[in-house]
Design an enzyme around this catalytic site. Structure first.
Site, PDB file in Angstrom:
ATOM      1  N   GLU A 287       0.811  -1.227   0.000  1.00  0.00           N
ATOM      2  CA  GLU A 287       0.000   0.000   0.000  1.00  0.00           C
ATOM      3  C   GLU A 287       0.837   1.266   0.000  1.00  0.00           C
ATOM      4  O   GLU A 287       0.537   2.216  -0.718  1.00  0.00           O
ATOM      5  CB  GLU A 287      -0.946   0.018   1.208  1.00  0.00           C
ATOM      6  CG  GLU A 287      -2.176  -0.862   1.058  1.00  0.00           C
ATOM      7  CD  GLU A 287      -1.921  -2.304   1.441  1.00  0.00           C
ATOM      8  OE1 GLU A 287      -0.801  -2.615   1.912  1.00  0.00           O
ATOM      9  OE2 GLU A 287      -2.833  -3.134   1.269  1.00  0.00           O
TER      10      GLU A 287
ATOM     11  N   HIS B 110     -10.079  -4.533  11.037  1.00  0.00           N
ATOM     12  CA  HIS B 110     -10.708  -4.347   9.734  1.00  0.00           C
ATOM     13  C   HIS B 110     -12.001  -3.543   9.822  1.00  0.00           C
ATOM     14  O   HIS B 110     -12.817  -3.580   8.919  1.00  0.00           O
ATOM     15  CB  HIS B 110     -11.021  -5.703   9.086  1.00  0.00           C
ATOM     16  CG  HIS B 110      -9.823  -6.397   8.530  1.00  0.00           C
ATOM     17  ND1 HIS B 110      -8.852  -6.942   9.324  1.00  0.00           N
ATOM     18  CD2 HIS B 110      -9.424  -6.618   7.261  1.00  0.00           C
ATOM     19  CE1 HIS B 110      -7.917  -7.489   8.575  1.00  0.00           C
ATOM     20  NE2 HIS B 110      -8.234  -7.300   7.316  1.00  0.00           N
TER      21      HIS B 110
END
Lengths: 460, 313
Positions: free
Chosen positions: A194, A263
């Protein structure tokens, strides 16, 4: 005794699916590990594997049946020498089919399983839609894809990059079909990296392209937040206006369903605090489409926060060649005179549901969808407050330093004279999101809590 | 006692290497560079290199002085001692196509482009006439007109951003390459290797340049880096490396020609290590107590890229 095979939940948010194909016939012997059926969710086609052994004695749900609810009995397996019980099978069969109800609540039915209330007749129309426009029922997922595809057709500088965006068709299927239409040059699969690909995307924007960087979820964008904030957001200002950075960082944000603390987080307030960024968090499909197109055309970096639990919901989208919405404008989802409920993203659905409940009790709530978190449409908030004199904010996120805090500040600083009650915030509990279904439900906002806060500020 | 098996001879190793190098050689560029290690500059070119390096030296000396007077604030990282790197590399660029990006020690790279020293100095002193209108400062200067993309304050960020500039060159098929500078300190940042991976995977037109000035702020490379031969660090990504004396403008220029030709031909990235030395502290507020006066003096006396009299070519 027969073993019931039930429609499996193949993703954290799946509630129903299509039984695409049986790979075993009635009478076949089944071993654990055998693939017995193919099941299509809205995201993918999955193989259904047997975990028991025996003989497939009865197929209850025929191949090709759509909208089979998770938990529905789809077949029976008999152990060696057992007889099937016809009455039992027929009882199951009656509840199957298109309107099948699960035999037990599906595991995925968390706090968000409630469908939003139907759009009330009094919903304010977006001024950009001409009279007589047709509306097409579209999922949020499709609307986002359509927006990207339209912009890619009209501007060759626009491309998509991210993990699994191309050949896999998107981890949440948002980029489905883009590879086939635009090819690998413009739909780029990245490694799981990322920080690196956010930097490469940002650099490409500095170099004149218009990247759309997908994060599989915004939780992973924390690895990349340096480039979003330090590289993308600040460059225009730091360069004295010389260097723009037209990039869209997009992906699902907020709690999904039972995926645990790492998450499940709403980054809206994080990004909305940064000058130089545009932050958009739409609720329905029309806004998702119109605002995504606006985001791609924007000369500044945009953080576009989607919500996994809303991807599969369908809404009416105006059938227009080029439906682009203004950034920074809130939308009145439902007009009312007694109390204002301000929300964004998934919270809007819950706010509309709460407004319906309140209407039955004689409280007329106005629901405002902020849509853009930065720049925030102060005027829409203050105008509504001046009308209702009472305001609450519903936010699927933590309470501290939240968008709710910001809206409260605005009301205190610029709307104080219009307040007939304190402004209240309805937010998630101030804890990392728990995994257990019951605890998760307790930690997240819902329509009941929003309605309760509304009653409180109405002193009812 | 059994005899230890003989170590494979270097010739045998070389053969094994060659067999593995049918489509890739980590060493071919270095070999080409070694064959012709110093650029054959004309007198006019030599004079221009000298003029540009001296401009950087004098500009930076003045910047240091103005900092001491309180006219330049914040962080200010001087390029004194490293002049040959920027001049040797950037003199080989095609300025119509190629882009450059660097970290916060960026004054020299801007001057190497011929950007007016006045707008740079005005930026350092926080004036509206500055190249970033006084909003960027020493570390945040850009000139999109020259395809100079900054001037970035976060250690290592420019490497990934440079990867993006290279992606734009490739996407637009404009024939340009990106030159991305970073220091020996940034060479330990994770995103550098994330970028190496994607740059090699996608064959991006980029030259990664490690300006190894021996110290990451106050930490000597041998105290921070398991592998101090930074040119080797692309090996795991199949990026060929080059090791260059960054104190010699002609060596840097010769290496630049080899690297740029390789990258421009579509062969993917190159990692070049330029060994250099900064005479001043990391930034103006660094007293540089981590090294001896003698060490700095030795560099000045024997390795200065701007000798009082030009070394023989």
């Amino acid at each position: 005794m027969a073993i019931e095979l039930k429609m499996p939940a193949l993703s954290p948010t799946m509630e129903q699916g299509t039984l695409a194909k049986w790979l075993k016939a009635e009478g076949d012997r089944i071993e654990p590990g055998d693939i017995i059926a193919e099941i299509e969710t809205d995201k993918a086609t999955m193989e259904f594997e047997a975990i028991d052994e025996g003989v497939l004695s009865k197929i209850v749900i025929a191949a090709g049946t759509e909208d089979v609810a998770v938990g529905t009995v789809i077949a029976l397996i008999e152990g060696e020498g057992e007889e099937e019980n016809p009455s039992r099978v027929s009882a199951q069969a009656e509840t199957s089919g298109n309107n099948a109800q699960p035999t037990e609540p599906p595991a995925v039915a968390g706090a968000h399983s409630a469908k939003p209330a139907p759009a009330p007749a009094t919903a304010a129309k977006d001024p950009a839609i001409p009279e007589g426009t047709n509306f097409i029922s579209t999922t949020v997922r499709e609307a986002l894809r359509d927006a990207m595809a339209e912009e890619m057709r009209s501007d060759p500088r626009v491309f998509v990059m991210g993990e699994e965006v191309a050949e896999y068709q998107g981890a949440y299927k948002v980029t489905q079909g883009l590879l086939a239409e635009f090819g690998p040059k413009r739909v780029i699969d990245t490694p799981i990296t990322e920080y690196g690909f956010a930097g490469i995307g940002t650099g490409a924007a500095m170099g004149g392209l218009r990247p759309i960087v997908e994060f599989m979820t915004f939780n992973f964008a924390m690895q990349a937040i340096d480039h979003i904030i330090n590289s993308a957001a600040k460059t225009n200002y730091m360069s004295g206006g010389q260097m723009r950075c037209p990039i869209v960082f997009r992906g699902p944000n907020g709690a999904a369903s039972r995926v645990g603390a790492q998450h499940s987080q709403n980054y809206g307030p994080w990004y909305a605090s940064v000058p130089g960024l545009i932050v958009i968090a739409p609720f329905d499909a029309a806004d998702a489409k119109g605002l995504m197109k606006a985001a791609i055309r924007c000369e500044d970096p945009v953080v576009f926060l989607e919500n996994e639990l809303v991807y599969g919901r369908s809404f009416d989208v105006p059938d227009m060649d080029d439906y682009v919405l203004p950034i920074g404008k809130a939308r009145i989802m439902r007009e009312g005179k007694d109390v204002t409920i301000v929300s964004y993203s998934i919270g809007v659905g819950m706010a509309l549901e709460a407004a319906q409940t309140l209407a039955d009790e004689g409280i007329d709530a106005e629901v405002i969808d902020l849509r853009t978190l930065r720049p925030l449409d102060k005027q829409a908030v203050l105008t509504s407050l001046a009308k209702t004199n009472r305001l609450i904010i519903a936010e699927e996120g933590w309470p501290t330093c939240s968008i709710a805090s910001e809206v409260i500040s605005i009301c205190m600083e610029e709307g104080f004279d219009h307040l007939d009650a304190p402004v209240l915030r309805v937010c998630n509990e101030d804890v990392p999101l728990p995994y257990a279904a019951n605890l998760e439900k307790l930690a997240l906002i819902d329509a009941a809590r929003i309605a309760e806060a509304a009653r409180k500020v109405c002193y009812k | 006692m059994a005899k230890q098996p003989a170590k494979p001879s270097s010739a045998a190793k070389k053969t094994a290497r060659a067999a593995d190098d049918t489509d890739f050689s980590l060493h071919s560029l270095q070999d080409a560079f070694e064959a012709k290690k110093r650029y054959a500059a004309s007198d006019a070119e030599m004079m221009e290199f000298y003029r540009q390096m001296l401009l950087i030296r004098r500009f930076e000396e003045k910047a240091g002085q103005l900092y001491g007077l309180g006219l330049i604030g914040g962080f200010c990282h001087l390029y004194i001692g490293q002049e040959a790197v920027a001049i040797g590399l950037q003199s080989a660029l095609d300025n119509d196509r190629d882009s450059v990006i660097t970290g916060y020690r960026d004054h020299g790279h801007m001057l190497a482009y011929g950007i007016d020293p006045k707008v740079i100095m005005a930026e350092l002193t926080g004036r509206e006439a500055g190249i970033s209108k006084g909003k960027g400062g020493s570390m945040h200067m850009f000139s999109t007109e020259h395809k100079f993309y900054g001037g970035h304050g976060i250690v290592g960020a420019q490497v990934a951003l440079g990867g993006g500039l290279a992606l734009a060159h490739q996407y637009n098929e404009d024939g340009g390459i990106c030159l991305a500078y970073f220091g020996d300190g940034a060479a330990n940042q994770g995103q550098v290797y994330e970028t190496f991976n994607m740059a090699a995977l996608w064959k991006l037109p980029i030259v990664f340049v490690v300006e190894d000035n021996q110290y990451a702020m106050g930490t000597a490379t041998k105290r921070s880096s398991a592998e101090t031969a930074f040119y080797r660090r692309g090996t795991a990504f199949r990026i060929p490396g080059m090791e260059v004396n960054g104190m010699d403008v002609l060596e840097v220029r010769a290496a630049a020609e080899v690297a740029f030709a390789h990258v421009r031909a579509g062969n993917g990235p190159v990692l070049m290590e330029c060994n250099t030395y900064r005479y001043r502290g990391h930034s103006m507020s660094d007293p540089a107590k981590y090294r001896t006066r003698e060490e700095v003096q030795e560099q000045r006396d024997h390795h200065d890229p701007i000798p009082a009299r030009p070394r023989t070519n």
